[in-house]
Design an enzyme around this catalytic site. Structure first.
Site, PDB file in Angstrom:
ATOM      1  N   CYS A  56     -15.161  15.228  53.349  1.00 26.96           N
ATOM      2  CA  CYS A  56     -14.552  16.362  52.902  1.00 26.96           C
ATOM      3  C   CYS A  56     -15.199  17.167  52.690  1.00 26.96           C
ATOM      4  O   CYS A  56     -16.473  17.081  51.998  1.00 26.96           O
ATOM      5  CB  CYS A  56     -14.279  15.844  51.444  1.00 26.96           C
ATOM      6  SG  CYS A  56     -13.301  17.090  50.640  1.00 26.96           S
ATOM      7  N   CYS A  59     -15.490  19.756  50.213  1.00 28.47           N
ATOM      8  CA  CYS A  59     -16.004  18.470  48.837  1.00 28.47           C
ATOM      9  C   CYS A  59     -17.750  19.403  48.981  1.00 28.47           C
ATOM     10  O   CYS A  59     -18.837  19.548  48.058  1.00 28.47           O
ATOM     11  CB  CYS A  59     -16.361  17.908  48.790  1.00 28.47           C
ATOM     12  SG  CYS A  59     -14.463  17.391  48.710  1.00 28.47           S
ATOM     13  N   CYS A 187       2.688  13.242  36.602  1.00 29.17           N
ATOM     14  CA  CYS A 187       4.189  13.131  37.082  1.00 29.17           C
ATOM     15  C   CYS A 187       4.137  14.944  36.556  1.00 29.17           C
ATOM     16  O   CYS A 187       4.407  15.502  35.647  1.00 29.17           O
ATOM     17  CB  CYS A 187       4.405  12.558  35.554  1.00 29.17           C
ATOM     18  SG  CYS A 187       6.450  13.190  35.425  1.00 29.17           S
ATOM     19  N   CYS A 190       7.529  16.447  34.063  1.00 30.13           N
ATOM     20  CA  CYS A 190       6.598  16.245  33.176  1.00 30.13           C
ATOM     21  C   CYS A 190       5.773  17.293  32.503  1.00 30.13           C
ATOM     22  O   CYS A 190       5.762  18.184  31.703  1.00 30.13           O
ATOM     23  CB  CYS A 190       6.117  14.785  32.034  1.00 30.13           C
ATOM     24  SG  CYS A 190       6.057  13.243  32.829  1.00 30.13           S
TER      25      CYS A 190
END
Length: 437
Positions: A56, A59, A187, A190
């Protein structure tokens, strides 16, 4: 030449997947599935963790700033990195979908927060120090470190963090009503639920307990409750003994939906308050002490209102007690004339019986029913009181009145005294009158 370049690129990628961007001297801890729990989750320190891939470009650009960050935060915040290209376990567990992803692991290590600011050492450090400050404030203020729904915890969060170790102890065989969310940190639904769940927990405090269990960290408990998607919410009535007693939550996902649904369940499980006759100081104390309000009725003397008449009044009061049971008020009554100090302090009785007053013994204030002593009249009065409306006055003397000890009502009609019941020696009469009698 082109083949040589390709071979060099493949060699770089291969070496990158084995060798991390950072060496031990950089102050960046290399994290893997085998050491992550030990180093990060079980550690009290705040951690910054970068999830990266060696190929990457962004990165690679972050490397010098990340090294600078690690040196600046040494001894204050721990800095780590995860090579997500060599093993995707951790990136999958924490919902990493791109590189580099930076997460801050604060009070609730199972639910880290995403850092979405500028990728500079200064910006990342400021976010980390803010998390440290929040963690310290929570500790000083006694706040819960548990969080729900995959969001970071906060000092005013009333959601109780549940685990395989404490679930049965806290939820099962409890006298409390529970709503439990089974969530996954990665999630999205969530995460959307998290602030609503925390807000609902705060509003329901003292009535219904809200908990959250990370189903990815406690998979056996999630399996026990047949959790197949996230978030899954289960309801536990007071006294639930096993997983089979859990019920599916059927409400909406906003705080108001959760509060409304849970309040209905709370009302179903709250017993109607006892309507207590005031026969001594202890009966008044046990009925009203510690209650937000106490509803005190003064009923007519049994000679003026027989057993049938009195029971009709008592039935009305019990019906209203059941209607307002979620308020946790105390309900008491006395016969007119038996508790003169109480009547005087509440300014009732002088205009006739029955009479009713609502008293706040903590603030020593009261309000008197001016309307009819009927189901509708009392209900309207109590509804206004519950909304904070209505005139209040200080209890006379600003203290609890003296309560006389009297015999409780036997449930029968009153009887006029006979001549044998009258002891003339106790009556202050002239001697000539006594002789005539």
């Amino acid at each position: 030449m082109r083949q040589l370049s390709s071979l060099l690129l493949l060699a770089f990628i291969a070496s990158g997947s084995v060798n991390a961007f950072y060496s031990p001297s950089d102050g960046v801890v290399e994290l893997t599935p085998s050491n992550f729990d030990r180093e990060v989750v079980q550690d009290d320190a705040v951690w910054i963790v970068e999830f990266y891939a060696p190929w990457c470009g962004h990165c690679q650009s972050l490397v010098p700033e990340y090294k600078k960050l690690a040196k600046a935060l040494k001894g204050v915040v721990k800095v780590g990195s995860v090579n997500a290209d060599s093993d995707s376990t951790l990136s999958g567990q924490f919902g990493v979908r791109g590189f580099p992803t930076i997460k801050i692991f604060g009070s609730n290590k199972r639910s880290p927060t995403d850092f979405n600011g500028q990728r500079t050492a200064k910006a990342i450090a400021e976010a980390a120090l803010a998390e440290v400050k929040k963690k310290v404030q929570a500790a000083l203020g006694g706040g819960s470190s548990g969080g729900g729904g995959g969001s970071s915890s906060s000092s005013d969060d009333d959601v109780i963090e549940l685990t395989e170790d404490n679930f049965d102890k806290l939820v099962l065989n409890s006298d409390d009503i529970w709503l439990v969310e089974f969530f996954a940190p990665w999630c999205g639904h969530c995460k959307n639920l998290a602030p609503e769940w925390a807000k609902a927990a705060k509003e329901l405090k003292g009535k219904v307990k809200l908990g959250a269990l990370d189903a990815t960290a406690h998979q056996s408990k999630a399996a026990e409750y047949n959790v197949r998607g996230y978030p899954t919410i289960k309801f536990f009535a007071a006294g639930s003994k096993s997983a089979s007693d859990a019920q599916e939550y059927q409400g909406g996902r906003t705080a108001s939906d959760i509060v409304s649904w849970a309040s209905d369940k709370h009302t179903e499980n709250v017993p109607a308050p006892e309507l207590v006759e005031i026969t001594s100081e202890s009966t008044l104390d046990s009925t009203c002490e510690g209650k937000p309000l106490c509803i005190i009725s003064i009923l007519p003397h049994i000679l003026d209102c027989d057993a049938k008449c009195r029971n009709k009044f008592l039935a009305t009061l019990r019906t209203l007690g059941d209607k307002y049971k979620q308020k946790l008020w105390g309900w008491a009554w006395a016969e007119g004339g038996q508790q003169p100090a109480l009547e005087e302090s509440l300014e009732v009785g002088g205009f006739g019986y029955p009479a009713l007053a609502v008293v706040n013994f903590k603030k020593m204030k009261f309000s008197v029913l001016k309307g009819s002593f009927s189901k509708d009249g009392i209900n309207e009065f109590l509804r206004d009181i519950s909304y904070g409306r209505g005139h209040t006055a200080p209890v006379r003397g600003a203290k609890k009145p003296t309560i006389a000890s009297v015999d409780p009502w036997d449930g029968k009609d009153g009887q006029l005294p006979t001549e044998e019941d009258i002891d003339l020696s106790d009556i202050d009469l002239d001697d000539d009158v006594k002789d005539e009698l």
